[in-house]
Scaffold this motif. Structure first.
Motif, short mmCIF file in Angstrom:
data_model
loop_
_atom_site.label_atom_id
_atom_site.label_comp_id
_atom_site.label_asym_id
_atom_site.label_seq_id
_atom_site.Cartn_x
_atom_site.Cartn_y
_atom_site.Cartn_z
N GLY A 41 30.16 -0.26 -0.28
CA GLY A 41 30.99 -1.38 -0.58
C GLY A 41 30.23 -2.59 -1.12
O GLY A 41 29.10 -2.52 -1.54
N GLU A 42 30.94 -3.71 -1.10
CA GLU A 42 30.32 -4.98 -1.48
C GLU A 42 30.37 -5.93 -0.28
O GLU A 42 31.43 -6.50 0.03
N PRO A 43 29.24 -6.11 0.40
CA PRO A 43 29.26 -6.88 1.65
C PRO A 43 29.64 -8.34 1.48
O PRO A 43 30.21 -8.94 2.40
N ASN A 56 26.24 -5.97 -5.38
CA ASN A 56 26.37 -5.70 -6.82
C ASN A 56 26.15 -6.95 -7.67
O ASN A 56 26.21 -6.88 -8.90
N GLY A 57 25.95 -8.09 -7.04
CA GLY A 57 25.60 -9.29 -7.78
C GLY A 57 26.75 -10.02 -8.45
O GLY A 57 26.52 -10.90 -9.28
N ARG A 91 27.07 -0.65 7.15
CA ARG A 91 27.79 -0.48 5.89
C ARG A 91 29.20 -1.06 6.03
O ARG A 91 30.01 -0.56 6.82
N LEU A 92 29.47 -2.10 5.27
CA LEU A 92 30.79 -2.72 5.30
C LEU A 92 31.74 -2.01 4.35
O LEU A 92 31.32 -1.42 3.35
N SER A 93 33.01 -2.08 4.66
CA SER A 93 34.04 -1.46 3.84
C SER A 93 34.59 -2.47 2.83
O SER A 93 34.49 -3.67 3.02
N ARG A 94 35.15 -1.95 1.76
CA ARG A 94 35.80 -2.68 0.66
C ARG A 94 34.79 -3.03 -0.44
O ARG A 94 33.63 -3.33 -0.19
N CYS A 95 35.28 -2.98 -1.69
CA CYS A 95 34.48 -3.36 -2.85
C CYS A 95 35.38 -3.99 -3.90
O CYS A 95 36.58 -3.69 -3.97
#
Length: 248
Positions: A101-103, A129-130, A48-52
Motif C-alpha cells: 500500500g501507500e502508508p 510511492n512519493g 504493512r498498511l492497507s490502502r493505496c
C-alpha cells in the motif's frame, strides 16, 4: 481494473483515533530482513498498511487495495498504535519498515506510531510511492524514506504517479533515497529525466520482477547502464531468498 474505494473494516480496537488500517505485520515469529534499497540485508520488522492511492498493474501487494480481487474485511484490520509499538518493542530487531500500500495516506495517525517506535529505540524506514509529501512531524532523526516513484512501465499513468511538489519535499528533506523499479534501459533514461528535474538523489535502481529468474534476467539487462550512471543498484533479496511467500 477496479479503483480503490473507501470500505468499512472490522475494528479490533476501541481507540479508533489512534488506530491504523493494517494489512499485516511480520518479522518476529518468522525473522526476515529488508530486501531492497539502502538497508538491503538488514534484519527488519515490517508493518504493512492497507490502502493505496495508485492502481499499478505490476503491483505485487494488490491485497492492500484491489477489492476486485481481494476482500478488504479479510485482508485488513484496525490495530492501535499502542499495540503496534508493543509488537515491535518485543523484538530486539532495530529496523522497522512501514510499507503498504501507500502508508502516507494514514500519516497523521503515523505520527504517534513513529514517536512510540523511536522511544522504543527503533529506527524507521518508510516505503512510499512519493505522491504524498510527509508532514514535518515525520521528518525527524531516526526516520528515513525509500521513495519509489512509479514509471509508466509499471502500469500507471505518470500524471497520477509523479507529483512534483511531493518529490521536491522529499528531495529537500535530506532523509530520502529514490528507488526506481526498472525493466529496460529506456526506464533508466526516464529515471534520469526525473532525477534531474526534481533533484532526486541518491538514486537506486531495482530490477522489476517477482521471481528470482525474472529479477536476475532484468538485472543483467540493466547492470551496465546503471553502473555507467554511477547509481546504486539493488536486488529484491527477499524474493531471491523466499520466493513469493507473504510475510517474508
Amino acid at each position: 481494473m477496479t479503483a480503490p474505494r473507501p470500505v468499512p473494516v472490522a475494528r479490533s480496537t476501541s481507540d479508533g483515533a489512534f488506530s491504523l488500517i493494517v494489512a499485516e505485520c511480520f518479522g518476529i515469529v518468522t525473522p526476515t530482513f529488508q530486501g531492497e534499497g539502502p538497508s538491503c540485508g538488514h534484519p527488519a520488522l515490517f508493518i504493512r498498511l492497507s490502502r493505496c492511492n495508485l492502481t499499478c498493474t505490476r503491483c505485487d501487494t494488490k491485497y492492500t487495495w484491489d477489492w476486485s480481487q481481494y476482500d478488504p474485511a479479510t485482508e485488513s484490520s484496525r490495530r492501535s498504535v499502542t499495540d503496534l509499538v508493543a509488537w515491535a518493542a518485543s523484538s530486539p530487531v532495530e529496523l522497522v519498515v512501514i510499507t503498504g500500500g501507500e502508508p502516507l495516506i494514514q500519516q497523521r495517525k503515523l505520527v504517534p506510531l513513529v514517536q512510540g517506535l523511536l522511544a522504543a529505540g527503533k529506527r524507521i524506514e518508510f516505503e512510499t510511492n512519493g505522491t504524498i509529501a510527509p508532514e514535518p512531524a515525520l521528518l525527524v532523526d531516526g526516520v528515513r524514506f525509500n521513495v519509489s516513484p512509479k514509471l509508466a512501465s509499471f502500469g500507471v499513468e505518470e500524471a497520477k504517479s509523479i507529483v512534483p511538489a511531493a518529490l521536491e519535499v522529499f528531495a529537500a528533506s535530506g532523509q530520502a533515497a529514490f528507488k526506481f523499479v526498472a525493466s529496460t534501459v529506456a526506464d533508466l533514461d526516464r529515471t534520469a529525466e526525473l532525477a534531474s528535474a526534481y533533484g532526486l538523489a541518491p538514486v537506486w535502481v531495482m530490477p522489476e520482477g517477482t521471481t528470482a529468474e525474472a529479477i536476475t534476467a532484468t538485472a543483467r539487462i540493466l547492470a551496465e547502464a546503471v553502473a555507467a550512471r554511477h547509481w546504486h543498484f539493488t536486488t529484491r533479496l527477499h524474493v531471491l531468498a523466499f520466493g513469493e511467500a507473504r510475510g517474508r
